[in-house]
Design a protein around this motif. Structure first.
Motif, PDB file in Angstrom:
ATOM      1  N   GLY A   1       0.695  -1.352   0.049  1.00 30.36           N
ATOM      2  CA  GLY A   1      -0.069  -0.096  -0.009  1.00 30.36           C
ATOM      3  C   GLY A   1       0.937   1.212  -0.113  1.00 30.36           C
ATOM      4  N   LYS A   2       2.146   1.294   0.098  1.00 33.50           N
ATOM      5  CA  LYS A   2       2.802   2.373   0.199  1.00 33.50           C
ATOM      6  C   LYS A   2       2.853   3.095  -1.222  1.00 33.50           C
TER       7      LYS A   2
ATOM      8  N   GLN B   1       0.661   3.530  -3.575  1.00 32.08           N
ATOM      9  CA  GLN B   1      -0.531   4.283  -3.709  1.00 32.08           C
ATOM     10  C   GLN B   1      -0.229   5.472  -2.881  1.00 32.08           C
ATOM     11  N   THR B   2       0.144   5.404  -1.627  1.00 33.57           N
ATOM     12  CA  THR B   2       0.263   6.735  -0.879  1.00 33.57           C
ATOM     13  C   THR B   2       1.556   7.562  -1.541  1.00 33.57           C
TER      14      THR B   2
ATOM     15  N   ALA C   1      -0.171   9.351  -4.519  1.00 34.63           N
ATOM     16  CA  ALA C   1      -1.264  10.127  -4.027  1.00 34.63           C
ATOM     17  C   ALA C   1      -0.916  11.275  -3.402  1.00 34.63           C
ATOM     18  N   ALA C   2       0.163  11.247  -2.890  1.00 33.46           N
ATOM     19  CA  ALA C   2       0.346  12.440  -1.696  1.00 33.46           C
ATOM     20  C   ALA C   2       0.970  13.680  -2.700  1.00 33.46           C
TER      21      ALA C   2
END
Length: 101
Positions: A93-94, A96-97, A100-101
């Protein structure tokens, strides 16, 4: 290595949110692209084996990132590694972060 070529590589790295330095026949490069396709995240690909200066760019990437292997994947100008690294970041999941950030 010319300083203009180093500048060109650095400009490529920051030219898009996600930039993948790849070779068309590399399975790990294909893996990295598939991860971003699953995320529906647009990316820029620089296919080193289709460029006359591909070896020079790959050498410069080695100097910048500490690794000459492809793919070299950059998110927002930061190297996140290669194909296995991208897959691992996606699975936990990192990635995606990061996008997105």
């Amino acid at each position: 290595m010319s300083s203009s070529k180093i500048s060109e590589v650095k400009n490529l790295i920051i030219s898009d949110k996600v930039v993948i330095f790849s070779k068309t026949t590399c399975p790990y490069c294909k893996l990295a692209k598939e991860v971003f396709d699953k995320l529906k995240e647009k990316y820029t690909v620089v296919e080193l084996d289709k460029r006359d200066d591909g070896d020079e760019i790959q050498s410069i990437l080695g100097d910048i990132t500490g690794a000459k292997t492809v793919p070299r994947v950059f998110v927002k100008g930061n190297c996140v590694g290669g194909g296995s690294d991208v897959k691992s970041l996606f699975e936990n999941g990192k990635l995606q972060t990061l996008v997105a950030a």
